[in-house]
Design an enzyme around this catalytic site. Structure first.
Site, mmCIF file in Angstrom:
data_model
loop_
_atom_site.group_PDB
_atom_site.id
_atom_site.type_symbol
_atom_site.label_atom_id
_atom_site.label_comp_id
_atom_site.label_asym_id
_atom_site.label_seq_id
_atom_site.Cartn_x
_atom_site.Cartn_y
_atom_site.Cartn_z
ATOM 1 C CE LYS A 122 -2.879 0.818 3.614
ATOM 2 N NZ LYS A 122 -2.688 2.191 4.120
ATOM 3 N N GLY A 159 -4.738 8.126 5.310
ATOM 4 C CA GLY A 159 -3.821 9.074 5.940
ATOM 5 C C GLY A 159 -2.605 9.341 5.065
ATOM 6 N NE ARG A 162 -5.247 8.371 10.934
ATOM 7 C CZ ARG A 162 -4.617 7.538 10.118
ATOM 8 N NH1 ARG A 162 -5.257 7.046 9.063
ATOM 9 N NH2 ARG A 162 -3.381 7.195 10.337
ATOM 10 C CB SER A 174 5.228 9.924 11.372
ATOM 11 O OG SER A 174 4.406 10.105 10.241
ATOM 12 C CG ASP A 182 0.574 0.100 9.501
ATOM 13 O OD1 ASP A 182 0.236 0.945 10.354
ATOM 14 O OD2 ASP A 182 0.959 0.412 8.360
ATOM 15 C CE LYS A 193 -0.092 4.286 12.985
ATOM 16 N NZ LYS A 193 0.694 4.961 11.938
ATOM 17 N NE ARG A 220 -5.221 0.159 13.096
ATOM 18 C CZ ARG A 220 -4.532 0.234 11.962
ATOM 19 N NH1 ARG A 220 -3.212 0.215 11.980
ATOM 20 N NH2 ARG A 220 -5.176 0.326 10.803
ATOM 21 N NE ARG A 256 -2.593 -1.694 8.453
ATOM 22 C CZ ARG A 256 -2.245 -1.944 7.199
ATOM 23 N NH1 ARG A 256 -2.447 -3.128 6.684
ATOM 24 N NH2 ARG A 256 -1.723 -0.991 6.446
#
Ligand code: S3P
Length: 429
Positions: free
Chosen positions: A22, A94, A122, A167, A315, A342, A346, A388
């Site tokens: 991705k 994102g 976000r 990041s 991830d 995320k 999460r 996810r």
């Protein structure tokens, strides 16, 4: 609402090729759009997130044709981007939002960026603040922290920036803006995040300098069109690596998986937990290492996952939590505050949904503690629109007594449209 039920399977056996990466698919399209000449992409991920990137750059005046995993982008250089007459909708992505903002920051026109409900929550200040320092005009809710964002780009100045978070989206955004800014742009991060931007910019003919945790580019650099071959996504492979390790009598081979060291933390974790795993056919495609990965049902033990390992598997944590629930002993995940920002928070969603399946798991400030040896039971869980989380629950469902019903399972198409098909390919019939 789309709902999917997953039943316990006897075993999983066979070979699959997971879809394209991705992160790399997004970059191949974006860099092709600002490059001079026609870029072709092979192995593109036709997931919803990457299709959002294509749609945004089409609205910026770039001719892009996509046919499954093949994409052709007619780049006309930086100057070829045009002011969009419509809003740029990033959907759930994102990566599209933050990288595209870096590109828009240097373009002399106005655009408006919006996304779905998850994107609207976000934090974007991590990119809009430094882009403003470089000279871009950006506005939006909460002083430019949340979408919808309005951006008017122009002549920007290079920046020396120390990011508080590891990041790749922040790093990539600023490097992209830096390519069309005056002077040098340098980004330093607290730990190394994925380096696909650095690798691919080099492939597109850009000079990128790296020193420790600092990456720099000089302004005024053009990109030249390329042929990009996208490796399989290790983040998608992770679901089947975990399935292979926890479903009885299983052996799965995943072909052509991208194993960039900044992304391969899941392989380290599987090995540290005692999984039986083998890499074959190791080679390079498009400047990225790949291999076939074979995993067998394994006896696992709990471990601590923290520090510099976290950005290398950020991830994968939802499915690592499923893996840990089947290990002997306790697994502690630390230093993972980024999980809170995320597609969902999460820490919250992993803990709440795995609790419903009978896992003994506690949220902590910066991660979670998972007690192993869980006997999973069927229940209705929710992806909360997070691909996810949906896939992690489906993998848990393969070993649960009773059906695991996943609400909002449509979210899985964001990164892995053929996910359920791949489960049935491997399932004993
Ligand atoms: C990505 C970077 C990571 C990752 C995301 C994709 C990228 O996000 O979680 O799924 O393609 O650059 P951060 O940069 O916010 O860590």
């Amino acid at each position: 609402m789309t709902v999917n039920s997953v039943k316990k399977v006897k075993s999983l056996n066979g070979t699959i090729r997971v879809p394209g990466d991705k992160s790399i698919s997004h970059r191949a399209v974006m860099f092709g759009a600002i490059a001079e000449g026609t870029t072709t992409v092979e192995g593109f991920l036709p997931g919803e997130d990457c299709l959002s990137t294509i749609a945004c750059f089409q609205k910026l005046g770039v001719n892009i044709e996509q046919d499954g995993e093949r994409v052709t982008i007619e780049g006309k250089g930086w100057e070829g981007l045009e002011e969009p007459s419509d809003i740029l909708d990033v959907g759930n992505s994102g990566t599209t939002t933050r990288l595209m903002l870096g590109i828009l920051a240097t373009r002399p026109f106005h655009s408006v960026v919006i996304g779905d409900d998850s994107i609207a929550k976000r934090p974007m200040a991590r990119v809009t603040n430094p882009l403003r320092k470089m000279g871009a005009e950006i506005d939006g809710r909460n002083e430019g922290n949340f979408t919808p964002l309005s951006i008017r780009g122009g002549q920007t100045k290079g920046i020396t920036y120390q990011s508080k978070v590891a990041s790749a989206q922040v790093k990539s955004c600023l490097l992209l803006a830096g390519l069309q800014s005056e002077g040098t742009t340098s980004v330093t991060e607290p730990a190394l995040s994925r380096d696909h931007t650095e690798r691919m910019l080099e492939a597109y003919g850009v000079t990128v300098t790296r020193e420790g945790l600092t990456v720099s580019v000089e302004g005024g650099q053009a990109l030249k069109a390329q042929h990009i071959v996208v490796p399989g996504d290790v983040s998608s492979a992770a679901f089947f690596l975990v399935a292979g390790a926890i479903v009885p009598n299983s052996e799965i081979t995943l072909q052509g998986v991208g194993l960039n060291p900044t992304r391969s933390g899941i392989i380290d974790v599987l090995k540290l937990m005692g999984a039986s795993l083998k890499l074959t056919n190791e080679t390079m495609v498009g400047g990225e290492p790949i291999a076939d990965v074979t995993i067998k049902t394994s006896e696992l033990h709990g471990i601590e996952i923290s520090g510099d390992l976290i950005p290398r598997l950020i991830d994968e944590i939802p499915v690592i939590a499923v893996l840990a629930s089947q290990a002997n002993g306790t697994t502690i995940i630390k230093d993972a505050e980024e999980l809170k920002v995320k597609e969902t928070n999460r820490i919250d969603t992993v803990v709440s949904e795995l609790t419903k399946l009978g896992v003994s798991i506690q949220a902590t400030e910066d991660g979670m503690i998972i007690n192993g040896g869980a006997l999973l039971k069927g229940a209705t869980v929710n992806s909360y629109g997070d691909h996810r989380i949906g896939m992690a629950m489906a993998i848990a469902g393969l070993i649960a007594e009773g059906d695991v019903t996943i609400e909002r399972s449509d979210a899985i198409a964001v990164s892995y449209p053929s996910f359920f098909e791949h489960i049935s390919l491997l399932e004993e019939k």
